[in-house]
Design an enzyme around this catalytic site. Structure first.
Site, mmCIF file in Angstrom:
data_model
loop_
_atom_site.group_PDB
_atom_site.id
_atom_site.type_symbol
_atom_site.label_atom_id
_atom_site.label_comp_id
_atom_site.label_asym_id
_atom_site.label_seq_id
_atom_site.Cartn_x
_atom_site.Cartn_y
_atom_site.Cartn_z
ATOM 1 N N MET A 30 5.003 34.040 53.203
ATOM 2 C CA MET A 30 5.864 33.990 52.052
ATOM 3 C C MET A 30 5.671 35.338 51.573
ATOM 4 O O MET A 30 6.247 35.938 50.350
ATOM 5 C CB MET A 30 5.519 33.104 51.159
ATOM 6 C CG MET A 30 5.340 31.589 51.415
ATOM 7 S SD MET A 30 5.553 30.536 49.998
ATOM 8 C CE MET A 30 4.369 30.847 48.732
ATOM 9 N N GLY A 36 -5.381 40.399 54.779
ATOM 10 C CA GLY A 36 -5.536 39.071 55.291
ATOM 11 C C GLY A 36 -4.254 38.676 56.423
ATOM 12 O O GLY A 36 -4.676 38.120 57.334
ATOM 13 N N HIS A 37 -3.017 38.999 55.812
ATOM 14 C CA HIS A 37 -1.801 38.491 56.789
ATOM 15 C C HIS A 37 -2.055 39.273 57.919
ATOM 16 O O HIS A 37 -1.756 39.067 59.063
ATOM 17 C CB HIS A 37 -0.541 38.945 55.899
ATOM 18 C CG HIS A 37 -0.442 38.004 54.880
ATOM 19 N ND1 HIS A 37 -0.416 38.392 53.731
ATOM 20 C CD2 HIS A 37 -0.089 36.537 54.845
ATOM 21 C CE1 HIS A 37 -0.185 37.343 52.778
ATOM 22 N NE2 HIS A 37 0.106 36.432 53.653
ATOM 23 N N GLN A 61 8.111 23.988 48.058
ATOM 24 C CA GLN A 61 6.545 24.016 47.993
ATOM 25 C C GLN A 61 6.079 24.370 46.492
ATOM 26 O O GLN A 61 4.851 24.268 46.276
ATOM 27 C CB GLN A 61 5.862 24.613 49.068
ATOM 28 C CG GLN A 61 5.906 26.361 48.752
ATOM 29 C CD GLN A 61 5.168 26.747 50.167
ATOM 30 O OE1 GLN A 61 5.863 26.794 50.972
ATOM 31 N NE2 GLN A 61 3.956 27.158 50.051
ATOM 32 N N LYS A 149 -8.010 30.525 53.955
ATOM 33 C CA LYS A 149 -8.295 30.413 52.590
ATOM 34 C C LYS A 149 -7.237 29.178 52.160
ATOM 35 O O LYS A 149 -7.916 28.662 51.008
ATOM 36 C CB LYS A 149 -7.581 31.861 51.958
ATOM 37 C CG LYS A 149 -7.725 31.738 50.490
ATOM 38 C CD LYS A 149 -7.706 33.011 49.820
ATOM 39 C CE LYS A 149 -6.025 32.932 49.409
ATOM 40 N NZ LYS A 149 -5.517 32.204 48.528
ATOM 41 N N ASP A 150 -6.133 28.806 52.733
ATOM 42 C CA ASP A 150 -5.725 27.763 52.256
ATOM 43 C C ASP A 150 -6.239 26.268 53.034
ATOM 44 O O ASP A 150 -5.387 25.959 54.151
ATOM 45 C CB ASP A 150 -4.215 28.018 52.469
ATOM 46 C CG ASP A 150 -3.613 28.939 51.250
ATOM 47 O OD1 ASP A 150 -3.526 28.767 50.361
ATOM 48 O OD2 ASP A 150 -3.203 30.193 51.840
ATOM 49 N N SER A 185 -5.490 37.735 48.425
ATOM 50 C CA SER A 185 -4.225 36.703 47.892
ATOM 51 C C SER A 185 -3.166 37.481 47.429
ATOM 52 O O SER A 185 -3.265 38.366 46.875
ATOM 53 C CB SER A 185 -4.678 35.661 47.090
ATOM 54 O OG SER A 185 -3.487 35.037 46.382
HETATM 55 O O1 PAF Z 1 0.697 29.952 52.983
HETATM 56 C C1 PAF Z 1 1.633 30.362 53.063
HETATM 57 O O2 PAF Z 1 2.117 31.566 52.769
HETATM 58 C C2 PAF Z 1 2.771 28.970 53.173
HETATM 59 O O3 PAF Z 1 2.339 28.085 52.368
HETATM 60 C C3 PAF Z 1 3.317 28.970 54.173
HETATM 61 C C4 PAF Z 1 2.319 28.107 55.217
HETATM 62 C C5 PAF Z 1 4.198 30.164 54.733
HETATM 63 C C6 PAF Z 1 4.839 27.810 53.915
HETATM 64 O O4 PAF Z 1 5.544 28.361 52.984
#
Ligand code: PAF
Length: 279
Positions: A30, A36-37, A61, A149-150, A185
Site C-alpha cells: 500500500m 521491510g518492503h 480493507q 509482520k502481518d 511499519s
Molecule cells: O499488507 C499490505 O500492505 C496490504 O494489506 C496488502 C497485502 C497490499 C493488500 O492491500
C-alpha cells in the site's frame, strides 16, 4: 522501471514475459515503503525473473475511514525506492480501476478470520483478500511475497488461494526491524518521539517470550509479557497471545505444534502489531 496504471497495460507488458516462460513475482503493497518492503523486493528478485510491485491503498480493507484518510502516500519517494531496489514494474492503479462497479465479496477464510486482528478490525481480511485476488488476476504471478509482520494476513491470503485453488506460491518473508527492535511499519511515522520509545516494549516483550520459551511455561510467559506492556505508559494492549501458527487459537501447552507470539497495541494514537515464531 516502468510505472503502469491500468490492468490492460500491465497484461500487455507481461504477456511476452509469460510466453517466454519467465517467472513473475508480485509484491503487493500500500506504498509508504520502508526497508521491510525493499527486503521483499530483494527476496522476490532472487526467486523470479520479473518483479512487479503494486502500490494501492485499498479502501475495502479499512474499517476506520479516518485511518484510510491519514494513510501516508509518499508516492514519489516510493517510486525512487523501487527504482533503487531494481524493481521491474510498478503497478499503481486508481480506485476506479480496481473497483469499477460496486461489488459483493465474501469468502470463507476459516475461523481464524475472526480472531485477533479480525476481532478488532471486523471485515478487514475480506477486504485484504478481495484486493489481493484482484491483483493476482491482474498480474497472474508465479509467486507472491508478503511480510511476516502481518502474520494473520499471510494465513488469510493462503486460505484465499486454497479457496480458489490458485496456482501460485505465497512466500512469507522475515520481519525487518530497526536497530532497537521496533518492527518496520508504514504506520511508524505517526509515532511521536515518546511513542517511538514506548513502542519498543512490544518487541521486547516478544523477545522475552522467545528467549525464555524453552525454559518457561506458557502462562508465566504471557503474564510477564502482559505486565511489561501494561506497565508502559501510553501503550494500550489489544492482545498478546501465544497461538498455533495454523489456527491462531491460543495454546496453553507446549507440544508438537508450531507456535507464534502475536501482539497488537495502541501506542499513542497509532495501532501497531508484531509477532515472533517461538519454535
Ligand atoms: O499488507 C499490505 O500492505 C496490504 O494489506 C496488502 C497485502 C497490499 C493488500 O492491500
Amino acid at each position: 522501471m516502468e510505472v503502469i496504471n491500468t490492468i490492460a497495460a500491465l497484461k500487455l507488458l507481461l504477456q511476452p514475459r509469460k510466453l517466454a516462460k519467465q517467472k513473475i513475482a508480485l509484491v503487493p503493497t500500500m506504498g509508504a515503503l520502508h526497508k521491510g518492503h525493499v527486503s521483499l523486493i530483494k527476496i522476490a528478485q532472487q526467486n523470479a525473473d520479473i518483479v512487479v510491485c503494486s502500490i494501492f491503498v485499498n479502501p475495502t480493507q479499512f474499517t476506520d475511514p479516518k485511518d484510510l484518510e491519514k494513510y501516508p502516500r509518499p508516492l514519489e519517494h516510493d517510486i525512487e525506492m523501487l527504482q533503487a531496489a531494481g524493481c521491474d514494474y510498478v503497478f499503481m492503479p486508481s480506485v476506479q480501476e480496481m473497483y469499477p462497479a460496486p461489488e459483493e465479496w465474501h469468502i470463507d477464510l476459516g475461523n481464524a478470520e475472526f480472531l485477533l486482528e479480525g476481532e478488532f478490525r471486523k471485515g478487514h481480511y475480506q477486504g485484504v483478500t478481495q484486493i489481493v485476488k484482484k491483483l493476482f488476476d491482474a498480474v497472474d504471478p508465479d509467486l507472491a511475497f508478503f511480510g511476516q509482520k502481518d502474520f494473520q494476513q499471510v494465513l488469510m491470503i493462503r486460505n484465499m488461494v486454497a479457496y480458489f485453488g490458485l496456482d501460485l506460491q505465497i512466500i512469507s518473508c522475515p520481519i525487518i526491524r530497526e536497530d532497537d527492535g521496533l518492527a518496520m511499519s508504514s504506520r511508524n511515522i505517526h509515532l511521536s518521539a515518546a511513542d517511538r520509545q514506548n513502542a519498543l516494549v512490544l518487541s521486547r516483550a516478544l523477545q522475552y517470550v522467545q528467549d525464555n520459551f524453552s525454559a518457561g511455561n506458557i502462562n508465566d510467559l504471557l503474564e510477564k509479557a502482559h505486565r511489561m506492556i501494561n506497565e508502559t505508559e501510553g501503550v494500550q494492549l489489544d492482545y498478546f497471545t501465544i497461538a498455533d501458527t495454523e489456527t491462531l487459537l491460543p495454546e496453553q501447552q507446549k507440544g508438537v505444534k508450531k507456535l507464534v507470539a502475536l501482539v497488537a497495541a495502541k501506542v499513542g494514537e497509532t495501532r501497531l502489531i508484531d509477532n515472533m515464531i517461538l519454535n
